[in-house]
Write an enzyme that holds these catalytic residues in place. Structure first.
Site, mmCIF file in Angstrom:
data_model
loop_
_atom_site.group_PDB
_atom_site.id
_atom_site.type_symbol
_atom_site.label_atom_id
_atom_site.label_comp_id
_atom_site.label_asym_id
_atom_site.label_seq_id
_atom_site.Cartn_x
_atom_site.Cartn_y
_atom_site.Cartn_z
ATOM 1 C CD GLU A 262 40.202 -35.406 -21.238
ATOM 2 O OE1 GLU A 262 39.599 -34.291 -21.267
ATOM 3 O OE2 GLU A 262 41.310 -35.593 -21.733
ATOM 4 C CB CYS A 296 41.381 -30.744 -22.525
ATOM 5 S SG CYS A 296 42.183 -32.116 -21.675
#
Length: 494
Positions: A262, A296
């Site tokens: 990720e 993010c």
């Protein structure tokens, strides 16, 4: 010492069921990013410590009943959940001190959602069908009964970042342990203490067998890299930058490890011409300030109709200016410090680049000035950058600070083009006065999660992950649980 009072025990490793310092006694300081002051120390795990943790996890997987005893796993995970709930206040205070995360986020990604996610995946474990009967068939004329078995991957190296450590730690170790894997957790050196606390709670509050869960915290990248190359590790689960993700993928290739990644994001908030532009711009600016922009999935590109560009810039600047920066321990704080001096200087360099590329600051644009104890912290003013197009580095590269770039579009097709002109595809949003129009635009955005007209996707049951260079695989939801399973098809005579 920090202005905060902490009641958490000192950070220690957990290896083979035992809490301990580094084998050579070495440690490194843990800093409060709001003040720059030392609030504790973490053991600097040696290569021998990491080797021992991997060995313990391997033995626990191969020799204990953890992988096959579903009831034991349920009991232990419920014990860990209960311990986290019991010690919630102390854990939240530690998170504010070590991570610099504002207190209001503890009811979301800071603590409550990931702890709820641990309960969710434990509930899933109780009901999950690990075997599927495909029934009888006659492949090549041979009467056969087939069943599909789902089994744990094995030993998992969970490598987590510093921005929302409890969320990401639990989103990895919860599903991995529920699936029957054993785990070595390596938290980021900037935030090792919250990871160490998970180890302590497992050791002191659960019946988890020795070696099932281990925590090491080396500061050396070379020592940490052992987790990505050791053949005893079956899977690496990593959250962090795309550059490091590439390195981990390359390192694991020699042993063909399963790899979950990720990675970065440069997500776009698209505002269509029939939307409340000022409202959408203000909401995007607010999100870009939360936890100093250190997320993010935050939308850091605001893509607005060209004819309403100035209105959007002003609304975003008004919102960010009103938020400012504040001590994350204070009531109402939204934008705290960035994690370190290194990160502060990195963001400041991007602000210099913004001017070099021809951008202007509608607000912010520099390191924030603080008085007293906070003067030693790592502060960046919330910043709105105007006047750049999507080809600029500010619009293409992940900054990880409270910086929002506003970009003009010339209609729905152009907005989609701009949003998709990115190496990343992690998240995004679309706002329109017409829900169906917004959904039609959202369907064309190549991204793993997207919010339409203010909808919220972040929840334990919703898969999270990205397209393109934002990663491989999904975290959370059933898909996140199944990342930690292998599939075996078994055939027997009918």
């Amino acid at each position: 010492m920090s202005r905060l009072t902490l009641t958490i025990p000192a950070a220690q490793q957990l290896i083979d069921g035992k809490l301990a310092p580094a084998s050579d006694g070495a440690s490194y300081p843990i800093l409060d990013p709001a003040t720059g002051q030392e609030i504790g120390t973490a053991p600097d795990s040696t290569a021998g410590d990491v080797d021992a943790a991997i060995g313990a996890a391997r033995r626990a997987f191969d020799e204990s009943d953890w992988a096959t005893d579903h009831a034991l796993r349920v009991r232990c995970l419920r014990q860990l959940h209960d311990a986290l709930v019991e010690e919630a206040d102390a854990f939240k205070a530690l998170t504010t001190a070590e991570v610099g995360m504002p207190d209001f986020m503890m009811s979301a990604a800071g603590f409550d959602v990931p702890v709820g996610g641990l309960k969710w995946v434990t509930d899933l474990l109780e009901d999950y069908e690990f075997e599927t009967d495909l029934g009888e068939a006659q492949p090549m004329g041979i009467p056969t009964r087939r069943t599909v078995h789902r089994e744990p991957v094995g030993v998992v190296a969970a490598i987590s970042p510093w921005n929302v450590p409890t969320q990401i730690n639990l989103a990895k170790i919860g599903p991995a342990l529920a699936a029957g894997c054993t785990v070595v957790l390596k938290p980021a050196p900037d935030t090792p203490w919250v990871g160490a606390e998970l180890g302590r709670l497992v050791a002191e509050k659960t019946d988890m067998p020795a070696g099932v869960f281990n925590v090491v915290m080396p500061r050396s990248n070379d020592v940490a890299a052992m987790l990505t190359t050791d053949p005893r590790v079956d899977m690496v689960s990593f959250t962090g930058s795309t550059a490091v993700g590439r390195t981990i993928m390359q390192a694991g290739a020699a042993t063909l490890k399963k790899t979950f990644l990720e990675l970065g994001g440069k997500s776009a908030a698209i505002v269509l011409d029939d939307a409340n532009v000022a409202g959408a711009a203000g909401a995007t600016a607010f999100a870009a300030c939360m936890h100093a922009g250190q997320g993010c999935a935050i939308t850091t590109r605001l893509i607005v109709p060209r004819e309403k560009y100035d209105e959007a810039v002003q609304a975003a600047a008004d919102c960010m200016s009103s938020i400012g920066t504040a001590d994350p321990a204070s009531a109402g704080s939204i934008c705290g410090p960035v994690i370190s001096a290194v990160q502060r200087d990195r963001v400041a360099a991007y602000l210099e680049l913004a001017e070099q590329e021809g951008g202007t600051f509608a607000c912010g644009g520099k390191v924030a000035e603080k008085d007293g104890e906070l003067a030693g912290g790592f502060w960046i003013e919330p910043t709105v950058v105007a006047g750049l197009d999507n080809s600029s580095r500010l619009a293409q590269e992940e900054i990880f600070g409270p910086v929002l770039v506003v970009i003009a579009h010339d209609g729905d097709d152009d907005a989609v083009r701009i949003a998709n002109e990115s190496d990343y595809g992690l998240s995004g949003s679309v706002d329109s006065g017409d829900l169906e129009r917004a959904k039609a635009v959202a369907a064309r955005i190549r991204t793993g999660t997207i919010a339409v007209n203010g909808g919220v996707w972040f929840a334990p049951d919703a898969p999270f992950g990205g397209y393109k260079q934002s990663g491989i695989g999904r975290e959370m939801g059933v898909a996140g649980f199944e990342e930690y399973l292998e599939t075996k098809t078994l055939a027997e005579p009918a």
